[in-house]
Design a protein around this motif. Structure first.
Motif, PDB file in Angstrom:
ATOM      1  N   ASP A   1     -11.656  33.232 -18.541  1.00  0.00           N
ATOM      2  CA  ASP A   1     -11.595  31.998 -19.305  1.00  0.00           C
ATOM      3  C   ASP A   1     -10.173  31.446 -19.412  1.00  0.00           C
ATOM      4  OD1 ASP A   1     -10.733  34.056 -20.868  1.00  0.00           O
ATOM      5  OD2 ASP A   1     -11.812  33.468 -22.688  1.00  0.00           O
ATOM      6  N   VAL A   2      -9.197  32.138 -18.823  1.00  0.00           N
ATOM      7  CA  VAL A   2      -7.826  31.606 -18.810  1.00  0.00           C
ATOM      8  C   VAL A   2      -7.772  30.443 -17.820  1.00  0.00           C
ATOM      9  CG1 VAL A   2      -5.420  32.093 -18.224  1.00  0.00           C
ATOM     10  CG2 VAL A   2      -6.775  33.813 -19.412  1.00  0.00           C
ATOM     11  N   PRO A   3      -7.373  29.245 -18.274  1.00  0.00           N
ATOM     12  CA  PRO A   3      -7.303  28.142 -17.318  1.00  0.00           C
ATOM     13  C   PRO A   3      -6.225  28.387 -16.267  1.00  0.00           C
ATOM     14  CG  PRO A   3      -6.524  27.438 -19.489  1.00  0.00           C
ATOM     15  CD  PRO A   3      -6.977  28.851 -19.627  1.00  0.00           C
ATOM     16  N   MET A   4      -6.427  27.834 -15.075  1.00  0.00           N
ATOM     17  CA  MET A   4      -5.409  27.987 -14.037  1.00  0.00           C
ATOM     18  C   MET A   4      -4.146  27.207 -14.405  1.00  0.00           C
ATOM     19  SD  MET A   4      -4.548  29.486 -11.336  1.00  0.00           S
ATOM     20  CE  MET A   4      -6.017  30.156 -10.591  1.00  0.00           C
ATOM     21  N   ILE A   5      -4.328  26.028 -14.972  1.00  0.00           N
ATOM     22  CA  ILE A   5      -3.188  25.233 -15.443  1.00  0.00           C
ATOM     23  C   ILE A   5      -3.433  24.880 -16.900  1.00  0.00           C
ATOM     24  CG2 ILE A   5      -1.907  23.061 -15.186  1.00  0.00           C
ATOM     25  CD1 ILE A   5      -2.964  22.963 -12.263  1.00  0.00           C
ATOM     26  N   ARG A   6      -2.427  25.071 -17.730  1.00  0.00           N
ATOM     27  CA  ARG A   6      -2.507  24.620 -19.123  1.00  0.00           C
ATOM     28  C   ARG A   6      -1.188  23.927 -19.480  1.00  0.00           C
ATOM     29  NH1 ARG A   6      -3.894  29.197 -22.678  1.00  0.00           N
ATOM     30  NH2 ARG A   6      -6.035  28.476 -22.903  1.00  0.00           N
ATOM     31  N   MET A   7      -1.292  22.701 -19.933  1.00  0.00           N
ATOM     32  CA  MET A   7      -0.127  21.959 -20.419  1.00  0.00           C
ATOM     33  C   MET A   7      -0.371  21.648 -21.893  1.00  0.00           C
ATOM     34  SD  MET A   7       0.350  19.295 -17.208  1.00  0.00           S
ATOM     35  CE  MET A   7       2.103  18.997 -17.368  1.00  0.00           C
ATOM     36  N   SER A   8       0.614  21.960 -22.735  1.00  0.00           N
ATOM     37  CA  SER A   8       0.473  21.747 -24.180  1.00  0.00           C
ATOM     38  C   SER A   8       1.646  20.915 -24.682  1.00  0.00           C
ATOM     39  CB  SER A   8       0.452  23.083 -24.924  1.00  0.00           C
ATOM     40  OG  SER A   8      -0.497  23.958 -24.359  1.00  0.00           O
ATOM     41  N   ALA A   9       1.343  19.723 -25.200  1.00  0.00           N
ATOM     42  CA  ALA A   9       2.333  18.839 -25.832  1.00  0.00           C
ATOM     43  C   ALA A   9       3.567  18.642 -24.945  1.00  0.00           C
ATOM     44  CB  ALA A   9       2.737  19.398 -27.200  1.00  0.00           C
ATOM     45  N   VAL A  10       3.335  18.342 -23.659  1.00  0.00           N
ATOM     46  CA  VAL A  10       4.446  18.225 -22.703  1.00  0.00           C
ATOM     47  C   VAL A  10       5.048  16.816 -22.755  1.00  0.00           C
ATOM     48  CG1 VAL A  10       5.024  18.186 -20.242  1.00  0.00           C
ATOM     49  CG2 VAL A  10       3.608  20.038 -21.163  1.00  0.00           C
ATOM     50  N   ASP A  11       6.345  16.792 -22.965  1.00  0.00           N
ATOM     51  CA  ASP A  11       7.112  15.546 -22.934  1.00  0.00           C
ATOM     52  C   ASP A  11       8.167  15.613 -21.848  1.00  0.00           C
ATOM     53  OD1 ASP A  11       6.506  13.563 -25.204  1.00  0.00           O
ATOM     54  OD2 ASP A  11       6.554  15.478 -26.271  1.00  0.00           O
ATOM     55  N   LYS A  12       8.380  14.476 -21.188  1.00  0.00           N
ATOM     56  CA  LYS A  12       9.425  14.381 -20.164  1.00  0.00           C
ATOM     57  C   LYS A  12      10.083  13.013 -20.267  1.00  0.00           C
ATOM     58  CE  LYS A  12      11.784  14.868 -16.305  1.00  0.00           C
ATOM     59  NZ  LYS A  12      12.949  15.741 -16.222  1.00  0.00           N
ATOM     60  N   TYR A  13      11.400  13.020 -20.294  1.00  0.00           N
ATOM     61  CA  TYR A  13      12.178  11.781 -20.304  1.00  0.00           C
ATOM     62  C   TYR A  13      13.037  11.699 -19.055  1.00  0.00           C
ATOM     63  CZ  TYR A  13      11.216  11.394 -25.353  1.00  0.00           C
ATOM     64  OH  TYR A  13      10.608  11.296 -26.570  1.00  0.00           O
TER      65      TYR A  13
ATOM     66  N   ASP B   1      -1.562  17.042 -22.992  1.00  0.00           N
ATOM     67  CA  ASP B   1      -2.374  18.255 -23.141  1.00  0.00           C
ATOM     68  C   ASP B   1      -3.404  18.250 -22.009  1.00  0.00           C
ATOM     69  OD1 ASP B   1      -1.309  19.375 -25.590  1.00  0.00           O
ATOM     70  OD2 ASP B   1      -2.248  17.690 -26.630  1.00  0.00           O
ATOM     71  N   LEU B   2      -3.419  19.330 -21.245  1.00  0.00           N
ATOM     72  CA  LEU B   2      -4.315  19.370 -20.092  1.00  0.00           C
ATOM     73  C   LEU B   2      -4.678  20.811 -19.776  1.00  0.00           C
ATOM     74  CD1 LEU B   2      -5.628  18.111 -17.497  1.00  0.00           C
ATOM     75  CD2 LEU B   2      -3.398  18.375 -16.391  1.00  0.00           C
ATOM     76  N   GLU B   3      -5.954  21.044 -19.510  1.00  0.00           N
ATOM     77  CA  GLU B   3      -6.391  22.341 -19.003  1.00  0.00           C
ATOM     78  C   GLU B   3      -7.199  22.122 -17.731  1.00  0.00           C
ATOM     79  OE1 GLU B   3      -8.384  24.869 -21.753  1.00  0.00           O
ATOM     80  OE2 GLU B   3      -6.611  25.118 -23.037  1.00  0.00           O
ATOM     81  N   VAL B   4      -6.873  22.905 -16.709  1.00  0.00           N
ATOM     82  CA  VAL B   4      -7.625  22.871 -15.454  1.00  0.00           C
ATOM     83  C   VAL B   4      -8.190  24.269 -15.220  1.00  0.00           C
ATOM     84  CG1 VAL B   4      -7.562  22.441 -12.974  1.00  0.00           C
ATOM     85  CG2 VAL B   4      -6.100  21.085 -14.513  1.00  0.00           C
ATOM     86  N   PRO B   5      -9.522  24.452 -15.364  1.00  0.00           N
ATOM     87  CA  PRO B   5     -10.114  25.764 -15.120  1.00  0.00           C
ATOM     88  C   PRO B   5      -9.999  26.161 -13.644  1.00  0.00           C
ATOM     89  CG  PRO B   5     -11.627  24.322 -16.315  1.00  0.00           C
ATOM     90  CD  PRO B   5     -10.508  23.466 -15.826  1.00  0.00           C
ATOM     91  N   LYS B   6     -10.098  27.456 -13.410  1.00  0.00           N
ATOM     92  CA  LYS B   6     -10.085  27.959 -12.029  1.00  0.00           C
ATOM     93  C   LYS B   6     -11.222  27.331 -11.236  1.00  0.00           C
ATOM     94  CE  LYS B   6      -8.105  32.536 -13.001  1.00  0.00           C
ATOM     95  NZ  LYS B   6      -7.868  32.479 -14.462  1.00  0.00           N
ATOM     96  N   GLY B   7     -10.917  26.912 -10.003  1.00  0.00           N
ATOM     97  CA  GLY B   7     -11.927  26.364  -9.121  1.00  0.00           C
ATOM     98  C   GLY B   7     -12.223  24.895  -9.332  1.00  0.00           C
TER      99      GLY B   7
END
Length: 251
Positions: A7-19, A30-36
């Motif tokens: 159940d661990v997502p392959m990609i997890r982004m939490s509160a990501v900011d970029k300037y 905020d983004l989760e991409v499950p495996k596959g």
């Protein structure tokens, strides 16, 4: 070593900011991409799509927030970052092949140098991958001797040679002549069907409809919609998405 829980997502982004200077290009992502899963990122130019893609393997360092790949926080630098990048295949708009090396040498370089494979094993794997992407007969040629579509397929084979856990594609067809686009999209569609976790920044609506499990629509550095392709294309919720689709689909 124990296997990671499924159940661990392959990609997890939490509160990501970029300037970039005063420009806020990623806003509290905020983004989760499950495996596959295959996630296609759409949006107008300047919406932050490529920056999102490049942040996942730290080609763009973020200002705040957290990114994890397969449950592991993104290392800041050094060997740990190199190891993570080996697990995250990246295919760019420009093919980024080494001009002075043959296609076979381009594909074997990473496995030999980073994965410490023997030359024979790396070459065997590379030839199988070149066969898979339809250019085994180009193995001994140099990038300049190949068409753009063939070069991009070589770049995909090079990324796959590292046996990555996830593949990132940043506008992989936008530098190609129109007749070469489909040959690259076919390879990507096959990868998706085989269960490769993929995040794809693209303007290719047909690929999004055909191969994506989810469509992310970005505008002004934010994920405005995150939904199934059929819902996005038939009934977008936001005015920004309606406007974007109106412009794209009428051309």
């Amino acid at each position: 070593m124990t296997a990671a829980p499924t159940d661990v997502p392959m990609i997890r982004m939490s509160a990501v900011d970029k300037y970039f200077g005063s420009l806020h290009v990623l806003r509290e992502i905020d983004l989760e991409v499950p495996k596959g899963q295959v996630v296609v990122v759409l949006g107008p130019s300047g919406s932050g799509k490529s920056t999102l893609c490049r942040a996942i393997n730290r080609l763009e360092p973020i200002n705040s927030g957290r990114i994890e790949v397969d449950g592991v926080p993104l290392p800041a630098e050094g060997r740990a970052l190199a190891e993570l990048r080996a697990d995250v295949g990246m295919v760019f708009q420009q093919f980024n092949l080494f001009a002075h090396k043959t296609i076979l040498e381009n594909v074997t370089l990473g496995p030999i140098k980073v994965r410490k494979q023997s030359r024979d094993k790396a070459q065997d794997n590379a030839l199988q991958l070149l066969e898979r992407v339809g250019i085994a007969n180009q193995a001994e040629k140099y990038p300049a001797q190949l068409s753009g579509g063939q070069q991009q397929r070589a770049a995909i084979a090079r990324a796959l040679a590292m046996k990555p856990k996830v593949m990132l594609f940043d506008e992989p067809t936008s530098a190609l002549d129109p007749e070469m686009v489909n040959e690259v999209l076919e390879v990507m569609t096959d990868l998706a069907a085989e269960g490769m976790t993929m995040l794809v920044v693209t303007h290719e609506m047909g690929f999004a409809r055909r191969a994506a499990h989810r469509v992310l629509f970005m505008a002004d550095g934010e994920v405005v919609e995150d939904t199934a392709p059929e819902k996005f294309f038939s009934a977008p919720k936001s005015d920004r998405a309606k406007d974007f689709l109106g412009k794209i689909l009428t051309h």
